[in-house]
Scaffold this motif. Structure first.
Motif, short mmCIF file in Angstrom:
data_model
loop_
_atom_site.label_atom_id
_atom_site.label_comp_id
_atom_site.label_asym_id
_atom_site.label_seq_id
_atom_site.Cartn_x
_atom_site.Cartn_y
_atom_site.Cartn_z
N SER A 142 26.34 -3.58 31.95
CA SER A 142 25.56 -4.70 31.43
C SER A 142 25.51 -4.68 29.91
CB SER A 142 24.13 -4.64 31.99
OG SER A 142 24.12 -4.83 33.38
N GLN A 163 27.71 -3.27 27.90
CA GLN A 163 29.05 -3.57 27.39
C GLN A 163 29.35 -5.06 27.46
OE1 GLN A 163 31.40 -1.03 29.94
NE2 GLN A 163 31.41 0.67 28.46
N GLU A 164 28.98 -5.69 28.57
CA GLU A 164 29.22 -7.12 28.72
C GLU A 164 28.40 -7.93 27.72
OE1 GLU A 164 28.34 -7.93 32.77
OE2 GLU A 164 30.12 -6.86 33.53
N TRP A 165 27.16 -7.53 27.51
CA TRP A 165 26.31 -8.23 26.54
C TRP A 165 26.88 -8.08 25.14
CZ3 TRP A 165 23.67 -6.60 22.22
CH2 TRP A 165 22.79 -7.53 21.66
N ARG A 166 27.28 -6.86 24.78
CA ARG A 166 27.82 -6.61 23.44
C ARG A 166 29.08 -7.45 23.20
NH1 ARG A 166 30.94 -3.89 19.90
NH2 ARG A 166 29.94 -2.50 18.37
N LYS A 167 29.93 -7.51 24.22
CA LYS A 167 31.18 -8.28 24.11
C LYS A 167 30.88 -9.76 23.89
CE LYS A 167 35.49 -9.32 26.59
NZ LYS A 167 36.25 -9.11 27.84
N SER A 168 29.92 -10.30 24.64
CA SER A 168 29.60 -11.72 24.50
C SER A 168 29.03 -12.02 23.12
CB SER A 168 28.61 -12.14 25.58
OG SER A 168 27.34 -11.55 25.39
N VAL A 169 28.21 -11.13 22.62
CA VAL A 169 27.60 -11.34 21.29
C VAL A 169 28.65 -11.30 20.20
CG1 VAL A 169 26.10 -10.29 19.57
CG2 VAL A 169 25.30 -10.55 21.92
N THR A 170 29.50 -10.29 20.24
CA THR A 170 30.50 -10.15 19.17
C THR A 170 31.59 -11.22 19.25
OG1 THR A 170 31.65 -8.50 20.52
CG2 THR A 170 30.12 -7.68 18.87
N GLU A 171 31.87 -11.69 20.48
CA GLU A 171 32.90 -12.72 20.62
C GLU A 171 32.42 -14.10 20.19
OE1 GLU A 171 34.40 -12.82 24.58
OE2 GLU A 171 35.79 -11.15 24.27
N TYR A 172 31.18 -14.43 20.52
CA TYR A 172 30.71 -15.79 20.31
C TYR A 172 29.82 -15.97 19.07
CZ TYR A 172 32.47 -16.45 25.03
OH TYR A 172 33.27 -16.50 26.15
N TYR A 173 29.22 -14.89 18.59
CA TYR A 173 28.28 -15.04 17.48
C TYR A 173 28.68 -14.29 16.21
CZ TYR A 173 25.34 -16.86 21.20
OH TYR A 173 24.85 -17.59 22.26
#
Length: 216
Positions: free
Chosen positions: A127, A129-139
């Motif tokens: 969870s 890792q997935e959150w970190r990936k979404s943040v760094t990819e989109y924001y």
């Protein structure tokens, strides 16, 4: 999730049956009033609400030694046990839980079997890792958070918190895999600071603050 719900259910479950002041005394003994919202009013309110919801069974017994109305003792129901375990599991897997909720779940983690505790903690890592990936990819702007000026420090805080959370969780997984602690089904559980106080036992950490519900 509110920590008070988990803490109160856990405290009653450890006693088997307890009146409100015993629950309050236990939570103060654990120091929960310092790191959570476990204040006297919140504790007594939670007991009454969860009794109405069928999570606790309220028993009226003899009047308290201070006189007045009968004292009420609470016992966790089957529905309450299910809710308690659900809260522990949710707190261990969700990356965005408040620190007091996670701390509460850690205090009760040994009520789970070792295999399940490890499974939930591994889910927590995923969870994060997935959150970190979404943040760094989109924001995360191209060129890094510095492109946002001082507002970029918010992003730095989020990412750093995620990294630290993952590191800590992996360390806990390693310790549990190595045989640390006694989990459900492995023998007598170690309660440590989450021990319960016997009726009348002195609490060195009690706040001493009086509340109208203390004698109920």
């Amino acid at each position: 999730m509110s920590a008070i719900r988990l803490l109160v259910l856990g405290a009653v479950r450890q006693h088997g049956r307890a009146h409100g002041y015993q629950v309050r005394n236990d939570l103060e003994y654990w120091g929960a009033h310092e790191w959570s919202n476990a204040k006297p009013g919140s504790i007594y309110h939670a007991l009454k609400q969860m009794a109405k919801q069928g999570l606790l069974l309220a028993h009226e017994i003899a009047p308290s030694t201070a006189g007045g109305p009968p004292r009420t003792e609470y016992e966790i129901t089957e529905k309450g046990t299910e809710e308690y375990l659900r809260l522990v599991r949710e707190a261990l897997t969700s990356y965005d839980q408040k620190p007091d909720v996670l701390a509460s779940a850690l205090g009760f983690i040994v009520d789970l079997e070792r295999v399940e505790a490890l499974k939930l903690l591994r889910e927590r890592v995923l969870s994060i890792q997935e959150w970190r990936k979404s943040v760094t990819e989109y924001y995360m702007p191209e060129g890094g958070p510095g492109r946002l000026g001082h507002i970029g420090e918010i992003m730095n805080l989020w990412v750093h918190s995620a990294d630290v959370g993952e590191e800590w969780t992996r360390g806990l997984i390693e310790r549990i895999e190595g045989g640390a602690y006694t989990f459900a089904g492995e023998g007598e559980l170690f309660r440590g600071v989450h021990a319960v106080l016997a009726e009348g036992e002195s609490n060195p950490y009690a706040t001493g603050e009086r509340h109208p519900e203390d004698d109920r």
